[in-house]
Design an enzyme around this catalytic site. Sequence first.
Site, mmCIF file in Angstrom:
data_model
loop_
_atom_site.group_PDB
_atom_site.id
_atom_site.type_symbol
_atom_site.label_atom_id
_atom_site.label_comp_id
_atom_site.label_asym_id
_atom_site.label_seq_id
_atom_site.Cartn_x
_atom_site.Cartn_y
_atom_site.Cartn_z
ATOM 1 N N TYR A 120 0.823 -1.367 -0.012
ATOM 2 C CA TYR A 120 0.178 -0.198 0.332
ATOM 3 C C TYR A 120 0.808 1.402 -0.270
ATOM 4 O O TYR A 120 0.221 2.721 0.385
ATOM 5 C CB TYR A 120 -0.928 0.219 1.607
ATOM 6 C CG TYR A 120 -2.116 -1.018 1.303
ATOM 7 C CD1 TYR A 120 -2.122 -1.740 0.268
ATOM 8 C CD2 TYR A 120 -3.244 -1.488 2.102
ATOM 9 C CE1 TYR A 120 -3.603 -3.098 0.341
ATOM 10 C CE2 TYR A 120 -3.864 -1.956 2.456
ATOM 11 C CZ TYR A 120 -4.482 -2.877 1.181
ATOM 12 O OH TYR A 120 -5.153 -3.837 1.384
ATOM 13 N N LYS A 167 4.959 -14.055 4.152
ATOM 14 C CA LYS A 167 5.339 -14.753 3.259
ATOM 15 C C LYS A 167 6.580 -14.812 2.818
ATOM 16 O O LYS A 167 6.432 -14.943 1.944
ATOM 17 C CB LYS A 167 4.343 -14.646 2.027
ATOM 18 C CG LYS A 167 4.576 -15.316 1.088
ATOM 19 C CD LYS A 167 3.212 -16.912 1.173
ATOM 20 C CE LYS A 167 3.043 -17.476 0.827
ATOM 21 N NZ LYS A 167 1.867 -18.970 0.279
ATOM 22 N N ASP A 199 -0.890 -17.404 4.070
ATOM 23 C CA ASP A 199 -2.089 -18.576 3.748
ATOM 24 C C ASP A 199 -2.777 -19.528 4.168
ATOM 25 O O ASP A 199 -3.660 -19.375 4.664
ATOM 26 C CB ASP A 199 -1.752 -18.612 1.660
ATOM 27 C CG ASP A 199 -0.165 -19.667 1.954
ATOM 28 O OD1 ASP A 199 0.578 -19.156 3.282
ATOM 29 O OD2 ASP A 199 0.227 -19.706 0.709
ATOM 30 N N ASP A 223 -4.633 -6.510 6.301
ATOM 31 C CA ASP A 223 -6.262 -5.636 6.007
ATOM 32 C C ASP A 223 -7.075 -7.491 5.695
ATOM 33 O O ASP A 223 -8.125 -7.054 5.895
ATOM 34 C CB ASP A 223 -6.104 -5.328 4.673
ATOM 35 C CG ASP A 223 -6.942 -4.576 4.400
ATOM 36 O OD1 ASP A 223 -7.911 -4.118 5.480
ATOM 37 O OD2 ASP A 223 -7.226 -3.578 3.325
ATOM 38 N N ASP A 227 -10.592 -8.842 7.433
ATOM 39 C CA ASP A 227 -11.486 -9.500 7.472
ATOM 40 C C ASP A 227 -12.270 -10.715 6.913
ATOM 41 O O ASP A 227 -13.617 -11.052 7.453
ATOM 42 C CB ASP A 227 -11.955 -8.800 6.083
ATOM 43 C CG ASP A 227 -12.017 -7.245 6.194
ATOM 44 O OD1 ASP A 227 -11.703 -6.099 6.817
ATOM 45 O OD2 ASP A 227 -12.211 -6.839 4.751
HETATM 46 MG MG MG Z 1 -10.219 -3.596 4.590
#
Ligand code: MG
Length: 326
Positions: A120, A167, A199, A223, A227
Site C-alpha cells: 500500500y 510470506k 496463506d 487488511d 476481514d
Molecule cells: Mg479493508
Amino acid sequence: MTHEIAVIPGDGIGQEVTPAAVDVLEELDVHFEFVHGEAGDETQAETGDALPEETAAIAADADATLFGAAGETAADVILPLRSIVGSFANVRPARAYPGLDALQPDTDMVFIRENTEGVYSGIEDEITDGVRTLTRVITEDASEQIAEFGFEYAKRNDYDDITIAHKANVMRETDGLFLDVAERVGEQRSAEYDTALMDALAMHLAMTPEDYGVVICPNLAGDMLSDLAAGLVGGLGLLPSANIGEENALFEPVHGSAPDIAGEEVANPSAMILSAAMLLDHLDYPGEAAAVRTAVESVLDSGPKTPDLGGSASTTEMTDAIIDEL
Ligand code: MG
Ligand code: NAI
C-alpha cells in the site's frame, strides 16, 4: 486535563452512529471537548473537497479523532486522515459476543497491522501497454515499530498467543526483513511467539480461531486476515478499529457508510461505540473503556438489538439501552 476530540461523522450511517458514540462518551466522567469537522461525499459536493483544510487541521490539533465513515470519497478522506495522525499501527480486534450468532463463537483475536507501507506504499507504474508494476516497500524501522507495538499490546491486554504473519518463503527480501526484525523484537522481549505463513494462517484462523490471540501482520495481510476474522464473529456492525500514531490517533468502525440502510435509523451503533472505548483506552481511561465495553456486551446479549443482529430496535433505542447500562 481536558482532551480535545475531533468528531468527523462523514457520510451515510456515519452521521447516525457517530453522534451515538459521542452521547455515550458524554455520559462518562471524563474531560473531553468535542470539535466537529465535515468530510466525505456531501462535503465534496458542497465545497469541492472531500477533506477540507479546516477538518484536516481539527484532526491534526486534536488529542484523538472519532471518524464515522465516508462513501465513494473514502480513500480521499481516510488515507490522508490516517497519515495526518501519523498512524503506524492499525489495531483491529475481532471478538465473538455471547447472545449473537457467530460462525466461530470462541474467537477473540486482535490484528496488529502495519499501516504505512508494504504493497500500500502507492508506488505503481505502467511500464508499457499491458504491463504494470507495484513496488512493495518494507523497512526495518516500520517493521520494528509494529512488532514492538504488537508485543506490547499482547502483554498489556493479557494475550498469550502471539503470531507473526509473513510470506518470507516467497517474498524473501521484503518479508524476510519483516520476519527477521519481528522475531528479533520477540527475542529481545523474551516473549513467546509463533510465526506463520499468511496463506496457511488464513485457513487456521477460520478453522481454529481459539488458538490465536495477537496477530502481527504486514499491511495487506492485516487488511485481509482481519476481514476474514470479521466474518467469523458476525459482521461489520460489531467491529471497531484504532489507527495509532506516536502522538495522535484515530478511531473508526471497520464498516463504511452503508448507503443501503442510511437514513433509516437502523444502523448498529456497536462498532462505533466500541471504537470510542478504544479511544478511552488510548487516552488512559481504562475503567471507563471497560465500562463502555461491558454495557455494549450486555445489550448485545439481551437487547434491544438492531435488525442486522436479528432485532427490530433503532440506532437510538440501542444506544439509549447502552447508556442505561452505563
Ligand atoms: Mg479493508
Ligand atoms: P459497508 O460497510 O458500508 O456496508 C456493507 C454491508 O454491511 C451493507 O449491507 C451494510 O448495510 C452493512 N453494515 C455496515 N455497517 C453496518 C452497521 N453499523 N449496522 C448495520 N449494518 C451495517 O461497505 P460497502 O457497502 O462496501 O461500502 C459502502 C460505502 O462505504 C462505499 O462508498 C465505500 O467506499 C464506503 N466505505 C468507507 C469506509 C470508510 O470510510 N472507512 C470503509 C468501507 C467502505
